[in-house]
Write a protein that holds these residues in place. Structure first.
Motif, PDB file in Angstrom:
ATOM      1  N   GLU A 153      93.212  34.130  34.012  1.00 31.51           N
ATOM      2  CA  GLU A 153      92.917  34.875  32.794  1.00 31.51           C
ATOM      3  C   GLU A 153      94.035  35.901  32.554  1.00 31.51           C
ATOM      4  O   GLU A 153      94.460  36.591  33.473  1.00 31.51           O
ATOM      5  N   THR A 154      94.495  35.977  31.312  1.00 34.64           N
ATOM      6  CA  THR A 154      95.533  36.947  30.968  1.00 34.64           C
ATOM      7  C   THR A 154      94.885  38.293  30.651  1.00 34.64           C
ATOM      8  O   THR A 154      93.970  38.373  29.838  1.00 34.64           O
ATOM      9  N   ILE A 155      95.354  39.327  31.315  1.00 33.73           N
ATOM     10  CA  ILE A 155      94.846  40.682  31.151  1.00 33.73           C
ATOM     11  C   ILE A 155      96.004  41.563  30.669  1.00 33.73           C
ATOM     12  O   ILE A 155      97.090  41.547  31.245  1.00 33.73           O
ATOM     13  N   ARG A 156      95.745  42.328  29.623  1.00 37.64           N
ATOM     14  CA  ARG A 156      96.750  43.256  29.101  1.00 37.64           C
ATOM     15  C   ARG A 156      96.576  44.603  29.785  1.00 37.64           C
ATOM     16  O   ARG A 156      95.456  45.099  29.923  1.00 37.64           O
ATOM     17  N   VAL A 157      97.680  45.193  30.200  1.00 36.46           N
ATOM     18  CA  VAL A 157      97.679  46.472  30.904  1.00 36.46           C
ATOM     19  C   VAL A 157      98.537  47.455  30.110  1.00 36.46           C
ATOM     20  O   VAL A 157      99.692  47.180  29.826  1.00 36.46           O
ATOM     21  N   GLU A 158      97.940  48.583  29.739  1.00 39.54           N
ATOM     22  CA  GLU A 158      98.690  49.630  29.035  1.00 39.54           C
ATOM     23  C   GLU A 158      98.642  50.893  29.875  1.00 39.54           C
ATOM     24  O   GLU A 158      97.564  51.362  30.225  1.00 39.54           O
ATOM     25  N   LEU A 159      99.808  51.423  30.179  1.00 42.19           N
ATOM     26  CA  LEU A 159      99.896  52.669  30.938  1.00 42.19           C
ATOM     27  C   LEU A 159     100.179  53.820  29.989  1.00 42.19           C
ATOM     28  O   LEU A 159     100.920  53.670  29.016  1.00 42.19           O
ATOM     29  N   SER A 160      99.584  54.972  30.270  1.00 43.69           N
ATOM     30  CA  SER A 160      99.874  56.162  29.461  1.00 43.69           C
ATOM     31  C   SER A 160     101.321  56.576  29.713  1.00 43.69           C
ATOM     32  O   SER A 160     101.946  56.144  30.686  1.00 43.69           O
ATOM     33  N   ASP A 161     101.834  57.415  28.846  1.00 47.45           N
ATOM     34  CA  ASP A 161     103.222  57.861  28.979  1.00 47.45           C
ATOM     35  C   ASP A 161     103.491  58.521  30.323  1.00 47.45           C
ATOM     36  O   ASP A 161     104.554  58.352  30.903  1.00 47.45           O
ATOM     37  N   ASP A 162     102.526  59.267  30.824  1.00 46.60           N
ATOM     38  CA  ASP A 162     102.714  59.948  32.105  1.00 46.60           C
ATOM     39  C   ASP A 162     102.296  59.079  33.300  1.00 46.60           C
ATOM     40  O   ASP A 162     102.328  59.528  34.434  1.00 46.60           O
ATOM     41  N   LYS A 163     101.880  57.848  33.035  1.00 47.18           N
ATOM     42  CA  LYS A 163     101.506  56.864  34.079  1.00 47.18           C
ATOM     43  C   LYS A 163     100.301  57.314  34.906  1.00 47.18           C
ATOM     44  O   LYS A 163     100.098  56.878  36.012  1.00 47.18           O
ATOM     45  N   LYS A 164      99.471  58.190  34.321  1.00 49.17           N
ATOM     46  CA  LYS A 164      98.289  58.673  35.035  1.00 49.17           C
ATOM     47  C   LYS A 164      97.024  57.957  34.598  1.00 49.17           C
ATOM     48  O   LYS A 164      95.983  58.120  35.209  1.00 49.17           O
ATOM     49  N   ALA A 165      97.102  57.173  33.530  1.00 48.63           N
ATOM     50  CA  ALA A 165      95.939  56.417  33.055  1.00 48.63           C
ATOM     51  C   ALA A 165      96.376  54.997  32.711  1.00 48.63           C
ATOM     52  O   ALA A 165      97.519  54.755  32.305  1.00 48.63           O
ATOM     53  N   MET A 166      95.449  54.074  32.898  1.00 52.89           N
ATOM     54  CA  MET A 166      95.720  52.667  32.641  1.00 52.89           C
ATOM     55  C   MET A 166      94.535  52.075  31.884  1.00 52.89           C
ATOM     56  O   MET A 166      93.391  52.221  32.314  1.00 52.89           O
ATOM     57  N   ILE A 167      94.834  51.426  30.762  1.00 49.52           N
ATOM     58  CA  ILE A 167      93.802  50.713  30.004  1.00 49.52           C
ATOM     59  C   ILE A 167      93.984  49.229  30.292  1.00 49.52           C
ATOM     60  O   ILE A 167      95.075  48.693  30.118  1.00 49.52           O
ATOM     61  N   VAL A 168      92.906  48.601  30.728  1.00 48.68           N
ATOM     62  CA  VAL A 168      92.927  47.186  31.066  1.00 48.68           C
ATOM     63  C   VAL A 168      92.015  46.470  30.080  1.00 48.68           C
ATOM     64  O   VAL A 168      90.853  46.850  29.916  1.00 48.68           O
ATOM     65  N   SER A 169      92.559  45.443  29.404  1.00 50.68           N
ATOM     66  CA  SER A 169      91.709  44.701  28.466  1.00 50.68           C
ATOM     67  C   SER A 169      92.022  43.214  28.539  1.00 50.68           C
ATOM     68  O   SER A 169      93.193  42.843  28.574  1.00 50.68           O
ATOM     69  N   PRO A 170      90.990  42.394  28.640  1.00 48.98           N
ATOM     70  CA  PRO A 170      89.589  42.753  28.826  1.00 48.98           C
ATOM     71  C   PRO A 170      89.377  43.404  30.192  1.00 48.98           C
ATOM     72  O   PRO A 170      90.212  43.310  31.071  1.00 48.98           O
ATOM     73  N   ALA A 171      88.219  44.045  30.324  1.00 48.10           N
ATOM     74  CA  ALA A 171      87.912  44.766  31.554  1.00 48.10           C
ATOM     75  C   ALA A 171      87.903  43.826  32.757  1.00 48.10           C
ATOM     76  O   ALA A 171      87.501  42.673  32.655  1.00 48.10           O
ATOM     77  N   LEU A 172      88.364  44.325  33.885  1.00 48.10           N
ATOM     78  CA  LEU A 172      88.360  43.548  35.133  1.00 48.10           C
ATOM     79  C   LEU A 172      87.008  43.583  35.837  1.00 48.10           C
ATOM     80  O   LEU A 172      86.632  42.649  36.520  1.00 48.10           O
ATOM     81  N   THR A 173      86.273  44.683  35.687  1.00 51.28           N
ATOM     82  CA  THR A 173      85.084  44.881  36.510  1.00 51.28           C
ATOM     83  C   THR A 173      83.778  44.852  35.729  1.00 51.28           C
ATOM     84  O   THR A 173      82.726  45.119  36.292  1.00 51.28           O
TER      85      THR A 173
END
Length: 181
Positions: A149-169
């Motif tokens: 399954e392809t999951i998109r990962v977006e990191l915040s500019d400061d690399k302290k937060a990560m948005i994963v879509s669709p959710a892994l868990t």
């Protein structure tokens, strides 16, 4: 233009009509299948390749260069994402007084999803998934059977937060994880 046979005297080089048996200049006998017989080829217009050879080579080299740059940039971005993923990621779930720390632990080729409660005897690994980074913002995860399954990962500019879509868990469209390092 019609193909014309012409003969050349092997002795003196005189050009002779195609039906000659002897050279009119030196008298040498001209053999039918021997030396001195040349076939004049009709002049052909240059083909597409001959006309555009240089342009085609330059265009092919340009396309190859663009593809190479794309591959290199993608490889660098994928390597950078892999480094960022291998940091510690968590989120807190639960209600007041009953919080659970959810942890995503990325290793070389696996993701461990575990729950930590504050009581070591209750801590548990919920799932382990195989994964591979495929670009600067996408990973492939093997969660169910043999389908990646392809999951998109977006990191915040400061690399302290990560948005994963669709959710892994969960079954949500996306989930947010924070860096615990």
């Amino acid at each position: 233009m019609e193909n014309m046979m012409e003969k050349v005297c092997p002795n003196c080089g005189e050009k002779l009509p195609g039906d000659s048996s002897f050279c009119m200049k030196c008298g040498t006998k001209i053999e039918e299948d021997g030396p001195g017989i040349e076939q004049e080829q009709p002049a052909q217009a240059p083909g597409f390749w001959q006309k555009n050879k240089k342009k085609i080579i330059i265009a092919a080299a340009a396309v190859a260069a663009v593809v190479l740059v794309f591959v290199i940039v993608n490889a660098v971005q994928a390597s950078n994402l892999k480094k960022e993923l291998e940091r510690g990621w968590c989120k807190i779930e639960g209600e007041e007084g009953a919080y659970i720390l959810c942890v995503l632990d990325f290793s070389e080729d696996e993701i461990e999803y575990r729950l930590e409660t504050g009581y070591a005897w209750m801590d548990t690994t919920v799932a382990t998934y195989d994964y591979k980074v495929i670009s600067g913002n996408k990973i492939k995860v093997l969660r169910y059977g043999d389908d990646w399954e392809t999951i998109r990962v977006e990191l915040s500019d400061d690399k302290k937060a990560m948005i994963v879509s669709p959710a892994l868990t969960s079954t949500d469209n996306e989930e947010i994880w924070v860096n615990i390092d």
